[in-house]
Scaffold this active site. Structure first.
Site, PDB file in Angstrom:
ATOM      1  N   LYS A  25       2.158  22.463  10.989  1.00  0.00           N
ATOM      2  CA  LYS A  25       2.125  21.432  12.026  1.00  0.00           C
ATOM      3  C   LYS A  25       0.698  20.923  12.224  1.00  0.00           C
ATOM      4  O   LYS A  25       0.461  19.715  12.315  1.00  0.00           O
ATOM      5  CB  LYS A  25       2.663  21.998  13.342  1.00  0.00           C
ATOM      6  CG  LYS A  25       2.661  20.980  14.467  1.00  0.00           C
ATOM      7  CD  LYS A  25       3.182  21.564  15.759  1.00  0.00           C
ATOM      8  CE  LYS A  25       2.195  22.551  16.356  1.00  0.00           C
ATOM      9  NZ  LYS A  25       2.502  22.921  17.747  1.00  0.00           N
ATOM     10  N   SER A  26      -0.259  21.857  12.286  1.00  0.00           N
ATOM     11  CA  SER A  26      -1.652  21.455  12.542  1.00  0.00           C
ATOM     12  C   SER A  26      -2.161  20.543  11.443  1.00  0.00           C
ATOM     13  O   SER A  26      -2.848  19.548  11.697  1.00  0.00           O
ATOM     14  CB  SER A  26      -2.558  22.674  12.594  1.00  0.00           C
ATOM     15  OG  SER A  26      -2.039  23.620  13.470  1.00  0.00           O
ATOM     16  N   ASP A  52       6.865  17.043  16.881  1.00  0.00           N
ATOM     17  CA  ASP A  52       5.463  16.659  17.036  1.00  0.00           C
ATOM     18  C   ASP A  52       5.012  15.678  15.953  1.00  0.00           C
ATOM     19  O   ASP A  52       4.211  14.770  16.210  1.00  0.00           O
ATOM     20  CB  ASP A  52       4.564  17.900  17.024  1.00  0.00           C
ATOM     21  CG  ASP A  52       4.717  18.701  18.317  1.00  0.00           C
ATOM     22  OD1 ASP A  52       5.645  18.388  19.095  1.00  0.00           O
ATOM     23  OD2 ASP A  52       3.928  19.629  18.540  1.00  0.00           O
ATOM     24  N   ASN A  95       5.544  16.019  23.747  1.00  0.00           N
ATOM     25  CA  ASN A  95       4.774  17.185  24.186  1.00  0.00           C
ATOM     26  C   ASN A  95       3.829  17.619  23.066  1.00  0.00           C
ATOM     27  O   ASN A  95       3.553  18.807  22.904  1.00  0.00           O
ATOM     28  CB  ASN A  95       5.720  18.323  24.566  1.00  0.00           C
ATOM     29  CG  ASN A  95       5.020  19.389  25.402  1.00  0.00           C
ATOM     30  OD1 ASN A  95       3.892  19.184  25.851  1.00  0.00           O
ATOM     31  ND2 ASN A  95       5.683  20.512  25.593  1.00  0.00           N
ATOM     32  N   GLY A  97       0.485  18.063  21.714  1.00  0.00           N
ATOM     33  CA  GLY A  97      -0.955  18.123  21.950  1.00  0.00           C
ATOM     34  C   GLY A  97      -1.726  17.668  20.725  1.00  0.00           C
ATOM     35  O   GLY A  97      -2.791  17.048  20.824  1.00  0.00           O
ATOM     36  N   ARG A 129      -0.986  19.196  30.928  1.00  0.00           N
ATOM     37  CA  ARG A 129      -1.884  19.820  29.951  1.00  0.00           C
ATOM     38  C   ARG A 129      -3.247  19.124  30.010  1.00  0.00           C
ATOM     39  O   ARG A 129      -3.336  17.917  29.783  1.00  0.00           O
ATOM     40  CB  ARG A 129      -1.261  19.763  28.553  1.00  0.00           C
ATOM     41  CG  ARG A 129       0.054  20.550  28.492  1.00  0.00           C
ATOM     42  CD  ARG A 129       0.768  20.398  27.183  1.00  0.00           C
ATOM     43  NE  ARG A 129       0.056  21.012  26.072  1.00  0.00           N
ATOM     44  CZ  ARG A 129       0.511  21.021  24.824  1.00  0.00           C
ATOM     45  NH1 ARG A 129       1.673  20.459  24.543  1.00  0.00           N
ATOM     46  NH2 ARG A 129      -0.169  21.581  23.865  1.00  0.00           N
ATOM     47  N   GLN A 181      -9.095  21.801  20.416  1.00  0.00           N
ATOM     48  CA  GLN A 181      -8.524  20.491  20.057  1.00  0.00           C
ATOM     49  C   GLN A 181      -9.413  19.329  20.500  1.00  0.00           C
ATOM     50  O   GLN A 181      -9.365  18.254  19.918  1.00  0.00           O
ATOM     51  CB  GLN A 181      -7.133  20.335  20.663  1.00  0.00           C
ATOM     52  CG  GLN A 181      -6.068  21.089  19.878  1.00  0.00           C
ATOM     53  CD  GLN A 181      -4.661  20.733  20.323  1.00  0.00           C
ATOM     54  OE1 GLN A 181      -4.437  19.716  20.951  1.00  0.00           O
ATOM     55  NE2 GLN A 181      -3.716  21.584  19.973  1.00  0.00           N
ATOM     56  N   ASP A 330      -1.514  33.637  16.800  1.00  0.00           N
ATOM     57  CA  ASP A 330      -0.077  33.395  16.626  1.00  0.00           C
ATOM     58  C   ASP A 330       0.556  34.425  15.709  1.00  0.00           C
ATOM     59  O   ASP A 330       1.594  35.015  16.020  1.00  0.00           O
ATOM     60  CB  ASP A 330       0.166  31.993  16.066  1.00  0.00           C
ATOM     61  CG  ASP A 330       0.019  30.925  17.145  1.00  0.00           C
ATOM     62  OD1 ASP A 330      -0.111  31.305  18.336  1.00  0.00           O
ATOM     63  OD2 ASP A 330       0.020  29.730  16.805  1.00  0.00           O
ATOM     64  N   GLU A 358       3.747  29.184  24.949  1.00  0.00           N
ATOM     65  CA  GLU A 358       5.061  28.660  25.302  1.00  0.00           C
ATOM     66  C   GLU A 358       5.687  29.466  26.442  1.00  0.00           C
ATOM     67  O   GLU A 358       6.426  28.968  27.265  1.00  0.00           O
ATOM     68  CB  GLU A 358       5.993  28.689  24.089  1.00  0.00           C
ATOM     69  CG  GLU A 358       5.834  27.517  23.149  1.00  0.00           C
ATOM     70  CD  GLU A 358       4.674  27.645  22.173  1.00  0.00           C
ATOM     71  OE1 GLU A 358       3.782  28.499  22.402  1.00  0.00           O
ATOM     72  OE2 GLU A 358       4.643  26.872  21.198  1.00  0.00           O
ATOM     73  N   ARG A 361       3.653  35.497  26.376  1.00  0.00           N
ATOM     74  CA  ARG A 361       4.147  36.195  25.182  1.00  0.00           C
ATOM     75  C   ARG A 361       3.924  37.703  25.235  1.00  0.00           C
ATOM     76  O   ARG A 361       4.636  38.452  24.563  1.00  0.00           O
ATOM     77  CB  ARG A 361       3.490  35.609  23.926  1.00  0.00           C
ATOM     78  CG  ARG A 361       4.071  34.264  23.562  1.00  0.00           C
ATOM     79  CD  ARG A 361       3.364  33.652  22.361  1.00  0.00           C
ATOM     80  NE  ARG A 361       4.124  32.516  21.850  1.00  0.00           N
ATOM     81  CZ  ARG A 361       3.659  31.676  20.929  1.00  0.00           C
ATOM     82  NH1 ARG A 361       2.456  31.831  20.421  1.00  0.00           N
ATOM     83  NH2 ARG A 361       4.414  30.686  20.512  1.00  0.00           N
ATOM     84  N   HIS A 402       9.741  29.473  19.929  1.00  0.00           N
ATOM     85  CA  HIS A 402      10.105  29.619  18.521  1.00  0.00           C
ATOM     86  C   HIS A 402       9.607  30.939  17.931  1.00  0.00           C
ATOM     87  O   HIS A 402      10.308  31.583  17.150  1.00  0.00           O
ATOM     88  CB  HIS A 402       9.570  28.434  17.724  1.00  0.00           C
ATOM     89  CG  HIS A 402       8.091  28.190  17.894  1.00  0.00           C
ATOM     90  ND1 HIS A 402       7.266  27.891  16.855  1.00  0.00           N
ATOM     91  CD2 HIS A 402       7.283  28.211  18.987  1.00  0.00           C
ATOM     92  CE1 HIS A 402       6.037  27.721  17.300  1.00  0.00           C
ATOM     93  NE2 HIS A 402       6.018  27.915  18.590  1.00  0.00           N
ATOM     94  N   ARG A 403       8.402  31.334  18.296  1.00  0.00           N
ATOM     95  CA  ARG A 403       7.855  32.550  17.668  1.00  0.00           C
ATOM     96  C   ARG A 403       8.558  33.825  18.152  1.00  0.00           C
ATOM     97  O   ARG A 403       8.654  34.788  17.410  1.00  0.00           O
ATOM     98  CB  ARG A 403       6.349  32.643  17.897  1.00  0.00           C
ATOM     99  CG  ARG A 403       5.609  31.486  17.267  1.00  0.00           C
ATOM    100  CD  ARG A 403       4.181  31.776  16.889  1.00  0.00           C
ATOM    101  NE  ARG A 403       3.583  30.537  16.431  1.00  0.00           N
ATOM    102  CZ  ARG A 403       3.812  29.986  15.241  1.00  0.00           C
ATOM    103  NH1 ARG A 403       4.582  30.591  14.361  1.00  0.00           N
ATOM    104  NH2 ARG A 403       3.268  28.832  14.914  1.00  0.00           N
ATOM    105  N   LYS A 446      10.924  24.019  16.711  1.00  0.00           N
ATOM    106  CA  LYS A 446       9.575  23.520  17.005  1.00  0.00           C
ATOM    107  C   LYS A 446       8.677  23.521  15.760  1.00  0.00           C
ATOM    108  O   LYS A 446       7.877  22.612  15.565  1.00  0.00           O
ATOM    109  CB  LYS A 446       8.953  24.372  18.108  1.00  0.00           C
ATOM    110  CG  LYS A 446       7.524  23.973  18.408  1.00  0.00           C
ATOM    111  CD  LYS A 446       7.161  24.093  19.859  1.00  0.00           C
ATOM    112  CE  LYS A 446       5.790  23.475  20.062  1.00  0.00           C
ATOM    113  NZ  LYS A 446       5.321  23.408  21.384  1.00  0.00           N
TER     114      LYS A 446
END
Ligand code: DC
Length: 703
Positions: A25-26, A52, A95, A97, A129, A181, A330, A358, A361, A402-403, A446
């Site tokens: 994703k990144s 995303d 959503n 970021g 955010r 970011q 992560d 999320e 965790r 998701h994780r 996600k």
């Protein structure tokens, strides 16, 4: 994809084969923006398809970038060449970021220098955010930024006057301790204005998540921008920098997603057969690739090259680990679950950031690992996992994270855990496996929409651990409809055994073989080249590469099937083929002898009946809807005669298995029948009762 309130994973005991990872994703969203800013067209291969990335693509399109997806799924982005094509736009960024922050920076810079007005907004959660650090860095340059809601948060309006100049001769200061970011956003936006002199960015405070800045620098280099940095505190974009498209670029597979399969290999890839992971390799530019070192420390054997990894179990049980996980926040979640299979307590520290992801965790992981039997202690920034002495069947909450879903799926390899040390040595006494129920499994969308399909593609279980529900019954009782609905509700495979007999009848006809020539038909059955469509092709069937979805359902094919199904050698030839359908996570098998002959050990057998009058009526409706004239009285007489023949026939007579539950659906809707069978199945499950599960909308589960 259908929605599933839960997915039950049987106890797994092996992993082998190949997994292809979805794109990171990144990387995906950075590449899209860079391709959108530079001149020329960039072919983006292996882009992640997710919410995303979809909002980023929509934003680029609104800004005037040409987008085209070719037949191979490659996305071609024609960029703006640093020149605004539209000067006004309202962009909705969901959503994401990874879309909001860099687009805000790039559009602030472009609007300030070329004129324009851009509004950036998102879902309500996006407006909670923070973005203040980025706004504070950009305003002193002369960027016009209005906060349209709360100060320091989106939505934002970015504006400027044509010909405006930015004050970029002084170092630009940005905080680095809240989110990396913001620095990434500046690093991608400021090359647009580094024509005449160097642009320097100074990080205030310690820079967190350096690996993500490394990804940014790496991708900038691919697009022609060299950035020098001193100790991650001072970044210099050289004078004369200009974005250049690399022409084509591949998005690496997601290294965090790879962690689940690296773990699966470390736990369950045995006997010299490695689990191969494609899409990410040891040369990855993603920080989470360093998960490999941690997995090795626990005992994984990992080989790799550019774009691939191969993982095997090294030592067993795994070695307990104590590790500061700041560098892999992560992927560290996966280590916590690997701790279930270790030879002592695994302690992960430096994970305070887990608390603000999320979900919390640390709390979530502790709660769910305890459910499978682990002892867990937790603190503000650590978790310690002691493997279970007694594994338990657990219903796992996923907290819309998701994780959590992907990590806890690995608890299903408990069939390999062996007996606990307390009960006589792990390797000596195998324990029966425990199934694991994952609530709201689709939250994996996600980052990895097909995660479970990928897992099932490589995970094995002994057949006894793979549940089968059989649905037998007479012709026109609605078996097929019920079986398909059950399979969809449970996320299981579906075996329409009648289709195998129908296909056998068809090939006999194609090859001019008499349906009574037992040996010849059996040979055809044994070599049946039949493929059932999956996913988007579900419901379609190919025989010898030719689509036969319609031919299979023809009445004439049914007649052929009925003849060839009376031949014992044919039944024998198809037996092994049917057994092979018993695959993780489970099977619904439809056909008259499923519960009696093929899967006699199925844990739930249903014998479906309906009165001849009802069945005749249903068949009549079916035929009429296809434009085939029919008469109810004739159909009923026909069915009754067929029932009698089927009950009497010596080969595979129609009869319920002794342990079958009878379901007369004469007066039941399909939904009622499905609910009844699911209710029976639930009673046989070892999970705590969850009366509201079926009614709970996905994502609504709460801690
Ligand atoms: O369920 P169906 O109409 O597709 O079945 C086609 C024929 O095959 C029918 O005559 C029953 C027979 N059959 C069988 O003998 N054993 C099975 N397991 C499935 C179907």
């Amino acid at each position: 994809m259908y929605e599933l309130p839960f997915l039950d994973l049987p106890a797994l005991d092996g992993a082998s084969g190949t997994v292809r990872l979805p794109g990171s994703k990144s990387i995906s969203n950075r590449v899209l923006l860079l391709a959108g800013l530079c001149a020329g067209t960039t072919a983006v291969h292996d882009l992640l398809a997710s919410d995303d990335t979809r909002v980023m693509l929509a934003a680029l399109q609104a800004l005037g970038c040409a987008l085209r997806t070719d037949a191979d799924g490659v996305v071609h982005v024609t960029g703006l060449g640093g020149q605004l094509a539209v000067h006004e736009a309202r962009l909705f960024l969901g959503n994401a970021g990874t879309a909001m922050r860099p687009l805000a920076a790039a559009l602030a810079v472009l609007a300030a220098t070329q004129g324009g007005s851009f509004e950036l907004s998102g879902v309500p959660r996006m407006h909670e955010r923070p973005i203040a650090d980025l706004v504070d860095a950009l305003r002193p340059l002369g960027c016009g930024i209005d906060e349209l809601g709360a100060p320091g948060y989106p939505p934002l309006r970015l504006h400027g006057t044509a010909g405006g100049r930015l004050q970029t001769r002084q170092p630009i200061r940005v905080r680095g301790d809240v989110s990396s970011q913001f620095l990434t956003a500046l690093l991608m936006a400021l090359p647009l204005v580094a024509g005449e002199h160097d642009v320097v960015i100074e990080v205030v405070g310690e820079l967190i998540s350096k690996p993500y800045i490394e990804i940014t620098l790496n991708l900038l280099a691919r697009f022609g921008i060299e950035v020098q940095h001193q100790a991650w505190q001072r970044f210099t974009i050289g004078r004369g920098s200009r974005y250049r498209s690399p022409g084509a670029i591949h998005v690496e597979g997601d290294a965090s997603s790879a962690s689940y399969f690296i773990a699966a290999g470390a736990i369950a890839a045995r006997d010299g057969a490695a689990l191969r992971i494609e899409g990410v390799g040891l040369d990855s530019i993603q920080g989470d690739i360093r998960f490999v070192d941690a997995a090795r420390a626990m005992g994984a054997q990992v080989r790799g090259g550019p774009g691939w990894l191969e993982v095997q179990r090294g030592r067993w049980p795994l070695a307990a680990l104590t590790l500061d996980c700041k560098h892999i926040p992560d992927a560290a979640m996966t280590l916590a679950v690997m701790g279930l299979y270790a030879d002592g307590p695994t302690r992960l520290s430096g994970i305070a950031s887990w608390r603000v992801k999320e979900t919390d965790r640390i709390a979530a992981m502790a709660a769910e690992l305890r459910k499978v039997g682990a002892q867990v202690s937790e603190g503000p920034d650590f978790i310690e996992v002691t493997p279970p002495l007694d594994w338990r069947a657990a219903t796992i909450q996923t907290y819309d994270d998701h994780r959590m879903a992907m990590c806890l799926s690995l608890a299903s390899f408990n069939a390999l855990a062996g007996a606990s040390p307390a009960s006589g040595g792990r390797d000596s006494l195998p324990v029966p496996g425990r199934p694991v129920r994952i609530l709201d499994p689709r939250c994996v969308g996600k980052t990895f929409p097909d995660y479970f399909e990928a897992l099932f593609g490589v995970a094995h279980a002994t057949p006894e651990n793979v549940p089968v529900i059989t649905v037998d019954g007479p012709t026109a009782s609605g078996k097929g409809t019920l079986a398909a609905a059950l399979a969809a509700a449970l996320g299981w495979h579906l075996l329409d055994s009648g289709a195998l007999y129908r296909a056998t009848g068809l090939v006999a006809q194609w090859d001019g073989v008499s349906p009574d020539d037992e040996a010849a038909v059996a040979r055809l059955a044994a070599a049946l080249d039949l493929r059932f469509g999956q996913g988007g092709e579900s419901g379609r069937t190919w025989l010898r590469g030719r689509e036969v979805s319609e031919d299979l359902r023809l009445e004439a094919t049914g007649v052929l099937a009925s003849r060839v199904s009376a031949l014992p050698a044919v039944r024998k030839a198809l037996h092994g083929l049917q057994l092979a359908w018993r695959k993780v996570p489970g099977l619904v098998a439809d056909g008259r002898d499923m519960g009696t002959v093929v899967f006699p050990d199925a844990p739930l057998k249903v014998f479906l009946t309906a009165s001849p009058a009802q069945r005749a009526q249903r068949r009549h409706k079916q035929l009429i809807s296809k434009g085939i004239p029919a008469n109810i009285a004739d159909l009923r007489a026909d069915l009754e005669a067929r029932d009698a023949r089927d009950r009497m026939r010596s080969v595979a007579p129609l009869k319920p298995a002794e342990d079958a539950l009878l379901l007369d659906n004469s007066d039941l809707s399909i939904e009622d029948s499905v609910a009844q069978v699911l209710g029976w199945w639930e009673q046989r499950r070892p999970f705590d009762a969850l009366p509201s599960v079926a009614a709970r909308p996905p994502g609504a589960s709460s801690p």
